[in-house]
Design an enzyme around this catalytic site. Structure first.
Site, PDB file in Angstrom:
ATOM      1  N   HIS A  10       0.831  -1.212   0.000  1.00 12.50           N
ATOM      2  CA  HIS A  10       0.000   0.000   0.000  1.00 12.50           C
ATOM      3  C   HIS A  10       0.859   1.254   0.000  1.00 12.50           C
ATOM      4  O   HIS A  10       1.946   1.282   0.586  1.00 12.50           O
ATOM      5  CB  HIS A  10      -0.902   0.017   1.239  1.00 12.50           C
ATOM      6  N   HIS A  11       0.346   2.283  -0.621  1.00 18.27           N
ATOM      7  CA  HIS A  11       1.040   3.570  -0.663  1.00 18.27           C
ATOM      8  C   HIS A  11       1.261   4.112   0.759  1.00 18.27           C
ATOM      9  O   HIS A  11       0.332   4.116   1.574  1.00 18.27           O
ATOM     10  CB  HIS A  11       0.185   4.558  -1.471  1.00 18.27           C
ATOM     11  N   GLY A  12       2.459   4.616   1.034  1.00 19.43           N
ATOM     12  CA  GLY A  12       2.764   5.197   2.345  1.00 19.43           C
ATOM     13  C   GLY A  12       2.232   6.620   2.451  1.00 19.43           C
ATOM     14  O   GLY A  12       2.990   7.583   2.584  1.00 19.43           O
TER      15      GLY A  12
END
Ligand code: ZN
Length: 390
Positions: A188-190
């Protein structure tokens, strides 16, 4: 290998004396529970600890086992709004509080479980301790396996994260005048970390993740490059679903080492989420722990000091195997392929059925791979041009 020496002596013999490491852990992690149907199992931390211990990797000569400390409120408000922390305090009893939904609490992903603030303070304390030990030069690498809760926003819980320990750890390093690069390889995108540092050139954030077109939190596109002074200091490499180890390593090689070389950080903070593996139930990437290990080795090479955090991972056996391998890499220790028998007997999980710590190789081929490669090359070309990496 000298079999008569036993595993520990064998590992010690293969370990370079120069790298000092710390492993952050607390027996209290297992006291907290997101609930029976929640995908984040705190048990995965105990499982990882037990596998690392079974391999004899906590008693290496240059390794320190460090108990987590509890972060205090002053630490939390280096990023979070006080009002939000007050809400977390009230929610800590595990019952709903006024306006909970507004703060992202109690809605599926971020349940109101008993001790949620204590849990968050313990996790954040571990990551802060890891950062302090690397900053002071006490160790070269510190691994805080419970950390990496990268989705929490300044005043909102998100994606299983109530308090953003990566941001708070980075803040503590900035306070000491350190230049920090953050590398996030979770599926997942940080997003929480990106948002915290979107307008500054003091922190370089790089996130490689499954594209937000199909996966939570829905952002992290290549066009998101920072704003104002921070322009060019937020970097996103969205990967197509089903991407395999080859594409992962290719994208990393093209973008991360050249950026780190240019930015010249004092310390690298990394989020080592393993929900990117093909058997993870929540995502659609197809990495294995072979590709993961290649990346971990590369992060080690480019990091002058390294604060390694955990992250996502919803197949608990995957988590234990991958973070044990990562810890071995951090310590320059070669470990046997066979998972120790006594560990397998205690934890007879499906994910350990092969008896081996490394996954089988899994490489996608054919038309699907060609299309994915074209997409990854397009993103890499776009970034190389925008970030002047040519
Ligand atoms: Zn994740």
């Amino acid at each position: 290998m000298c079999y008569h020496l036993g595993r520990e002596a064998y590992l010690r013999g293969r370990t370079r004396a120069s790298v000092k490491t710390a492993f952050l852990y607390s027996k209290d992690f297992e006291k907290f529970d997101y609930g029976p149907s929640h995908p984040l199992k705190t048990f995965r931390l105990k499982l990882t600890f037990e596998l690392i211990r079974a391999y004899g990797l906590l008693s290496l000569p240059d390794t320190r086992f460090v108990e987590s400390e509890i972060a205090d409120e002053d630490d939390l408000v280096t990023f979070h709004d006080r009002e939000y922390i007050e809400v977390l305090k009230a929610a800590n009893r595990g019952v709903s509080v006024a306006g909970a939904g507004y703060y992202g609490l109690g809605v599926g992903d971020n349940p109101l479980f008993k001790g949620l603030l204590e849990w968050s303070r313990l996790v954040t304390g571990a990551s802060l301790k890891a950062a302090a030990m690397v900053e002071s030069g006490e160790v070269d690498i510190a691994f805080s396996i419970s950390g990496g809760l990268h989705h929490a926003m300044a005043s909102r819980a998100s994606g299983f994260c109530y308090v953003n320990d990566p941001v708070i750890a980075i803040m503590s390093l900035l306070k000491k005048g350190k230049r920090v690069a953050y590398i996030d390889i979770d599926a997942h995108h940080g997003d929480g970390v990106q948002e915290a540092f979107y307008a500054t050139d003091k922190v370089l954030t790089i996130s490689l993740h499954e594209t937000g077109r199909v996966l939570f939190p829905g952002g992290g596109f290549e066009e998101e490059l920072g704003t104002g002074e921070g322009k060019g200091y937020s970097v996103n490499v969205p990967m197509p679903p089903s991407s395999d180890d080859e594409l992962f390593v290719y994208a990393f090689d093209e973008i991360v080492p050249p950026l780190i070389k240019k930015f010249r950080p004092d310390i690298v903070v990394s989020q080592l989420g393993v929900d990117s593996f093909y058997s993870d139930p929540l995502t659609h990437l197809s990495y294995t722990n072979n590709g993961f290990c290649e990346i971990v080795k590369k992060i080690k090479v480019i990091s002058p000091g390294w604060v390694a955090l955990g992250g996502g991972g919803y197949d608990v056996a995957n988590v234990a195997k991958a973070w044990t391998l990562a810890w071995a890499i951090m310590n320059d220790a070669d470990i046997p392929e066979e998972i120790p028998g006594e560990f397998l007997a205690r934890y007879p999980l499906e994910g350990f059925r092969s008896g081996k710590i490394r996954d089988e190789r899994y490489i996608v081929s054919g038309r699907e791979k060609t299309m994915m490669r074209e997409e990854v090359e397009r993103v890499v070309d776009f970034l190389r041009e925008r970030l002047l990496l040519r």
